[in-house]
Write an enzyme that holds these catalytic residues in place. Structure first.
Site, PDB file in Angstrom:
ATOM      1  N   LYS A  53       0.826  -1.209   0.000  1.00 15.50           N
ATOM      2  CA  LYS A  53       0.000   0.000   0.000  1.00 15.50           C
ATOM      3  C   LYS A  53       0.869   1.273   0.000  1.00 15.50           C
ATOM      4  O   LYS A  53       2.093   1.201  -0.083  1.00 15.50           O
ATOM      5  CB  LYS A  53      -0.950  -0.039   1.200  1.00 15.50           C
TER       6      LYS A  53
HETATM    7  C1  PLP Z   1      -9.805  -2.627  -0.829  1.00 15.98           C
HETATM    8  C2  PLP Z   1      -9.228  -3.361   0.347  1.00 15.98           C
HETATM    9  N1  PLP Z   1      -9.879  -3.354   1.511  1.00 15.98           N
HETATM   10  C3  PLP Z   1      -9.390  -3.985   2.593  1.00 15.98           C
HETATM   11  C4  PLP Z   1      -8.206  -4.671   2.557  1.00 15.98           C
HETATM   12  C5  PLP Z   1      -7.692  -5.373   3.770  1.00 15.98           C
HETATM   13  O1  PLP Z   1      -6.482  -4.811   4.180  1.00 15.98           O
HETATM   14  P1  PLP Z   1      -5.501  -5.534   5.203  1.00 15.98           P
HETATM   15  O2  PLP Z   1      -4.651  -6.468   4.417  1.00 15.98           O
HETATM   16  O3  PLP Z   1      -4.701  -4.411   5.802  1.00 15.98           O
HETATM   17  O4  PLP Z   1      -6.339  -6.225   6.220  1.00 15.98           O
HETATM   18  C6  PLP Z   1      -7.482  -4.702   1.369  1.00 15.98           C
HETATM   19  C7  PLP Z   1      -6.209  -5.429   1.290  1.00 15.98           C
HETATM   20  O5  PLP Z   1      -5.634  -5.642   0.269  1.00 15.98           O
HETATM   21  C8  PLP Z   1      -8.000  -4.034   0.227  1.00 15.98           C
HETATM   22  O6  PLP Z   1      -7.339  -4.049  -0.948  1.00 15.98           O
END
Ligand code: PLP
Length: 386
Positions: free
Chosen positions: A188
């Site tokens: 990210k």
């Molecule tokens: C659009 C979106 N929402 C939520 C998440 C969840 O993030 P995390 O991996 O920090 O839990 C991701 C992870 O890739 C994502 O791309």
């Protein structure tokens, strides 16, 4: 291998983490609060709760909004599964909003139609989850108008969109929404290894999310239910989780946040380079350029490949060491979601999914490597070679 994305770690990040490892607090210390305050200040939000992933952030956001198994939640169909799972953790009935066939961002006309139908059935959603896919802001103004008309809560899933700007508002300022969540996974915009954050301007939601992120336990005397208790006393007021971010992770986050403008401008520059190199090939659909109203954080550079060729291009590029990715299978196509309900196929989401590939884009990507990737892709798209 050239990945589609990866972290940018410098010596100062390593030093920041080392400093915390030598300090008294590895967790529950002041660095997490600093990271929360600095991020809230960066996006112009009043409150922030740092947690151990964006998935946890989504879960406690849903809890704070009071979602239960008698509620409905609408979610953008093109996203990572966590955008919908957070509602399922609480037993809510999830339905999917179709997306624009070129950007994968939710189609506001389809959302409006779903709301009209839901009102007729007396089954309006409690929450809508809008995903800023690839870092490109959704049309928050129009969604906000629907929010006012139909009375739902809005969560912005901004896992991809730290640093993006919509009509002069930094994504995360919650001007149009109740809660925004960010992810700090390594691919990210900034990273804490694993990590996430909830932003809000509503103090009640903030207090609830804070509580749910740490077992539902309250320490602060002014918020205790039982008054006049001894100094050691703390109480569990609701069923929460251990979703806390550690100070080690927060230190990395602060260090990364201090360089966010560099990260964003590098991503913007590389996105422009992709555009210049690929725009001559009319078989490819390129993402829209930034405008005054919509500035992407350029988490992903997603291009549309001619129908039926996407998998060939994916396999060949990967075979040649270019680690492209597909973001995402429409969530309702996953076996779990197929097993719980007969979801309709959504034409915009299916179109986007069938054609889209995410090309390499990250601050450390060298222009020469990007040019090599572009030449390989253009060679494959050439009709004669397909
Ligand atoms: C659009 C979106 N929402 C939520 C998440 C969840 O993030 P995390 O991996 O920090 O839990 C991701 C992870 O890739 C994502 O791309």
């Amino acid at each position: 291998m050239i990945p589609y994305s990866t972290q940018t770690i410098e010596d100062e990040d390593i030093d920041a983490v080392k400093n915390i490892l030598r300090s008294p607090f590895l967790t529950c210390g002041p660095t997490v609060t600093d990271f929360e305050e600095q991020t809230a200040s960066y996006v112009n939000a009043s409150y922030a709760v740092a947690v151990n992933s964006c998935t946890s952030a989504l879960h406690i956001a849903m809890m704070a909004l009071g979602v239960t198994d008698s509620d409905r939640v609408f979610v953008s169909a093109i996203s990572f599964v966590a955008s919908a799972n957070c509602a399922r953790y609480l037993g809510a009935d999830v339905d999917f909003i179709d997306t624009d066939k070129f950007t994968g961002n939710l189609d506001v006309n389809h959302l409006e139609q779903m709301l009209i139908d839901a009102e007729k059935q007396n089954r309006l959603p409690k929450v809508v989850v809008a995903v800023h896919l690839s870092g490109r802001p959704v049309d928050l103004q129009r969604i906000y108008e629907l929010k006012i008309k139909y009375g739902f809560y809005l969560i912005e899933d901004a896992a991809h969109a730290l640093g993006a700007i919509y009509k002069g508002h930094k994504i995360g300022d919650c001007f149009f929404s109740d809660i925004t969540v960010f992810s700090f996974h390594p691919v990210k915009i900034i990273t804490t290894a694993e990590g996430g954050m909830c932003l809000t301007n509503d103090e009640t939601l903030y207090r609830k999310m804070k509580l749910y992120s740490s077992h539902g336990i309250e320490h602060d005397k002014q918020f205790l239910i039982n008054k006049d208790m001894p100094n050691f006393y703390y109480e569990m007021q609701s069923l929460g989780y251990n979703y806390r971010m550690s100070d080690v992770h927060a230190a990395l986050g602060i260090s990364q946040l201090s360089r966010i403008e560099d990260f964003l401008s590098k991503r913007r520059e590389l996105a422009k380079e992709w555009e210049e190199l690929l725009s001559s090939d009319k078989n490819l659909t390129l993402p829209p350029a930034d405008s005054n109203d919509s500035v992407s954080s350029w988490h992903l550079y997603q291009v549309g490949i001619p129908f039926g060729k996407r998998d060939f291009v994916y396999n060949t590029l990967r075979h040649r060491g270019i680690c492209v990715q597909v973001h995402y299978l429409p969530i309702y196509k996953h076996p779990y979601y197929q097993s719980i309900k007969n979801y309709p196929s959504l034409p915009g989401a299916e179109y986007f999914f069938e054609r889209t590939l995410s090309l390499p884009l990250y601050p450390k990507l060298k222009k020469l490597d990007l040019q090599m990737c572009a030449a390989t892709l253009l060679g494959l798209i050439d009709e004669k070679k397909l």
